[in-house]
Scaffold this motif. Sequence first.
Motif, PDB file in Angstrom:
ATOM      1  N   TRP A 209       0.836  -1.199   0.000  1.00 20.60           N
ATOM      2  CA  TRP A 209       0.000   0.000   0.000  1.00 20.60           C
ATOM      3  C   TRP A 209       0.868   1.245   0.000  1.00 20.60           C
ATOM      4  O   TRP A 209       1.933   1.275   0.639  1.00 20.60           O
ATOM      5  CB  TRP A 209      -0.895   0.026   1.248  1.00 20.60           C
ATOM      6  N   ARG A 210       0.418   2.297  -0.687  1.00 19.81           N
ATOM      7  CA  ARG A 210       1.116   3.572  -0.635  1.00 19.81           C
ATOM      8  C   ARG A 210       0.852   4.255   0.702  1.00 19.81           C
ATOM      9  O   ARG A 210      -0.097   3.917   1.421  1.00 19.81           O
ATOM     10  CB  ARG A 210       0.685   4.450  -1.807  1.00 19.81           C
ATOM     11  N   GLY A 211       1.685   5.257   1.011  1.00 14.50           N
ATOM     12  CA  GLY A 211       1.746   5.810   2.358  1.00 14.50           C
ATOM     13  C   GLY A 211       0.446   6.322   2.937  1.00 14.50           C
ATOM     14  O   GLY A 211       0.082   5.996   4.072  1.00 14.50           O
ATOM     15  N   HIS A 212      -0.289   7.161   2.199  1.00 16.75           N
ATOM     16  CA  HIS A 212      -1.498   7.765   2.739  1.00 16.75           C
ATOM     17  C   HIS A 212      -2.567   6.707   3.000  1.00 16.75           C
ATOM     18  O   HIS A 212      -3.243   6.712   4.044  1.00 16.75           O
ATOM     19  CB  HIS A 212      -2.010   8.828   1.762  1.00 16.75           C
ATOM     20  N   ALA A 213      -2.738   5.790   2.061  1.00 20.26           N
ATOM     21  CA  ALA A 213      -3.713   4.720   2.235  1.00 20.26           C
ATOM     22  C   ALA A 213      -3.320   3.815   3.398  1.00 20.26           C
ATOM     23  O   ALA A 213      -4.178   3.388   4.187  1.00 20.26           O
ATOM     24  CB  ALA A 213      -3.831   3.903   0.949  1.00 20.26           C
ATOM     25  N   ARG A 214      -2.031   3.538   3.529  1.00 13.45           N
ATOM     26  CA  ARG A 214      -1.557   2.705   4.637  1.00 13.45           C
ATOM     27  C   ARG A 214      -1.852   3.380   5.978  1.00 13.45           C
ATOM     28  O   ARG A 214      -2.271   2.725   6.942  1.00 13.45           O
ATOM     29  CB  ARG A 214      -0.056   2.447   4.472  1.00 13.45           C
ATOM     30  N   GLN A 215      -1.664   4.692   6.012  1.00 15.69           N
ATOM     31  CA  GLN A 215      -1.965   5.445   7.226  1.00 15.69           C
ATOM     32  C   GLN A 215      -3.444   5.346   7.581  1.00 15.69           C
ATOM     33  O   GLN A 215      -3.807   5.149   8.748  1.00 15.69           O
ATOM     34  CB  GLN A 215      -1.587   6.913   7.043  1.00 15.69           C
ATOM     35  N   LEU A 216      -4.324   5.472   6.575  1.00 12.24           N
ATOM     36  CA  LEU A 216      -5.763   5.387   6.835  1.00 12.24           C
ATOM     37  C   LEU A 216      -6.137   4.011   7.386  1.00 12.24           C
ATOM     38  O   LEU A 216      -6.925   3.911   8.342  1.00 12.24           O
ATOM     39  CB  LEU A 216      -6.553   5.676   5.557  1.00 12.24           C
ATOM     40  N   ILE A 217      -5.592   2.956   6.809  1.00  9.93           N
ATOM     41  CA  ILE A 217      -5.882   1.616   7.303  1.00  9.93           C
ATOM     42  C   ILE A 217      -5.452   1.485   8.765  1.00  9.93           C
ATOM     43  O   ILE A 217      -6.177   0.922   9.606  1.00  9.93           O
ATOM     44  CB  ILE A 217      -5.179   0.551   6.442  1.00  9.93           C
ATOM     45  N   ARG A 218      -4.287   2.023   9.094  1.00  8.06           N
ATOM     46  CA  ARG A 218      -3.820   1.971  10.486  1.00  8.06           C
ATOM     47  C   ARG A 218      -4.785   2.728  11.405  1.00  8.06           C
ATOM     48  O   ARG A 218      -5.087   2.267  12.520  1.00  8.06           O
ATOM     49  CB  ARG A 218      -2.422   2.580  10.585  1.00  8.06           C
ATOM     50  N   GLU A 219      -5.252   3.895  10.966  1.00  7.39           N
ATOM     51  CA  GLU A 219      -6.171   4.678  11.780  1.00  7.39           C
ATOM     52  C   GLU A 219      -7.473   3.917  12.023  1.00  7.39           C
ATOM     53  O   GLU A 219      -8.010   3.910  13.143  1.00  7.39           O
ATOM     54  CB  GLU A 219      -6.473   6.021  11.097  1.00  7.39           C
ATOM     55  N   ILE A 220      -7.993   3.285  10.976  1.00  7.44           N
ATOM     56  CA  ILE A 220      -9.250   2.540  11.123  1.00  7.44           C
ATOM     57  C   ILE A 220      -9.063   1.356  12.062  1.00  7.44           C
ATOM     58  O   ILE A 220      -9.905   1.094  12.936  1.00  7.44           O
ATOM     59  CB  ILE A 220      -9.764   2.086   9.747  1.00  7.44           C
ATOM     60  N   LEU A 221      -7.941   0.630  11.917  1.00 10.32           N
ATOM     61  CA  LEU A 221      -7.696  -0.529  12.764  1.00 10.32           C
ATOM     62  C   LEU A 221      -7.438  -0.145  14.216  1.00 10.32           C
ATOM     63  O   LEU A 221      -7.608  -0.968  15.125  1.00 10.32           O
ATOM     64  CB  LEU A 221      -6.517  -1.335  12.224  1.00 10.32           C
TER      65      LEU A 221
END
Length: 511
Positions: A209-221
């Motif tokens: 995953w690219r950085g911004h999308a990876r960050q969003l997934i982390r926030e949701i989890l």
Amino acid sequence: MTETIVIAATPTPNGDLHVGHMAGPYIAGDVYARYLRADGRAVNYNTCTDDSQSYMISTAGRHGTTPAELCATSTAAIQRSVEAMGLSLAPLPPVDDAYRRTVLDFVAALHERGRFELRTVRMPYAQKAGLYLFDGLVKGECPACLTESCGGSCEGCGHPNHFDDLGDPRSVLDPSDPVTSREVTVLVLPVENYREELVAYYAARENTWRGHARQLIREILARPLPEIPITVPSPGWGIEAPFAETPGQILYPWVEAMPASIYSTWKAAGEPEGPVDQAWRAGSGNELVYFHGFDNVYFWGLVDLVMLLAHGDRYLTPDANVCNEFYELENEKFSTSRGHLIRGADLVAEVPRDLVRFYLALTCPEDQRANFTREGLDKVTAHRLRGPWNALADRLDALVTDPGEELKVTAAGRRRAAVVVERFRLCYDLGSFSLTRAADGIVTQLSRLLTAERDEPGDLLMEVRALLACAAPILIDVAAEAQAAGVELTLDTSAETIDAFLLPRLPGSPR
């Protein structure tokens, strides 16, 4: 034979595809699919229109038509744009009885396994219309970032919102219609039940995953995980839910995405005998890759993944999600409703397709928002691509006296050509996929080859052919012209001889 299933984000047929869409998942998926085919791998590149979305209702209301009429005209326009841009997507499949049967079979299997749970929730309710509001029918304050958001997920921050999560909800169909909230009993899929599997999945694929999308997934989890609506009160559009517990409701439109993709994969393969979902079975050995935008990270990265996981070990899960940011027009977001857009088909009617594809690849919004201008398209393609490319064609014209003549290629020539191929492989392989770097690589290699001194003309031709083969997924028309003239576009650079050839020229924009 195993294959790579490449899925481009399912387009909502409430309008044509514009340049922002093309610069996002559609050209990226096309380039990846073309690269795989050139490398000898089997590919099924497909998508399916997302007919049941609530945005069909809101857009149809704005244009004074019906969702069905809007769907028909927009699907035809999308198909024309796909063809005009030269995308190697399979033809858009019909959303017919076979489609609906695939969707219903997919959700019925989950219902039978007890994956869904009944919930009494509060939903926004438009009093005059007598309509429950969700997704594209409602706007309000995003609970995660406080900006205006539609229901479902926030386009800005990407976080989900369901039921009564939005602050100050307003009806999109009629902003003057007072909105309250009412209780309704629906079926949901609790995502929290799959936390362990989600954490393990993302731990194994975090770098895909690219950085911004990876960050969003982390926030949701990092937060309590949402409950996905499986059914919602019917707004008069969508697939009727088949469950006795929720009479008069429809399937939540986003629940269709995975069975829709399964169906479109089957259609693209020519409707092979056997189960419709055979290519998506976990034991198939196939690879699955998604291309979509940041505003779909929650849906494609969480909702759709959980819909697959809920089936146990039946299905593949995606090997990668290639996700882009927003592409702007004159520094403002593309907007169909405001007419602030350029349709892809209109642009390639004015500018040679290869120039359009190159510019969109060079400026695509991979890691941050990017901007399209027509002036930039004309200037950049003229000076960075067309001029140097045609100058290299002139050089080959002077060098090659007998097209088709077999010329010697030295070990040094083969080595340099192999380096060219390897540089482009780094751009096209999933772990480091980048259209921007691939397009820039075309420019870099053109500059080098224009001044390269070679003792053997075959060495220069081998390097030019390597560049042409590596540029072919982007510059599809000049590649087709070269192949029609007998040039073998191969990524194999081991041959000790090469047949002399001339380089086709790139046409200019009439403007």
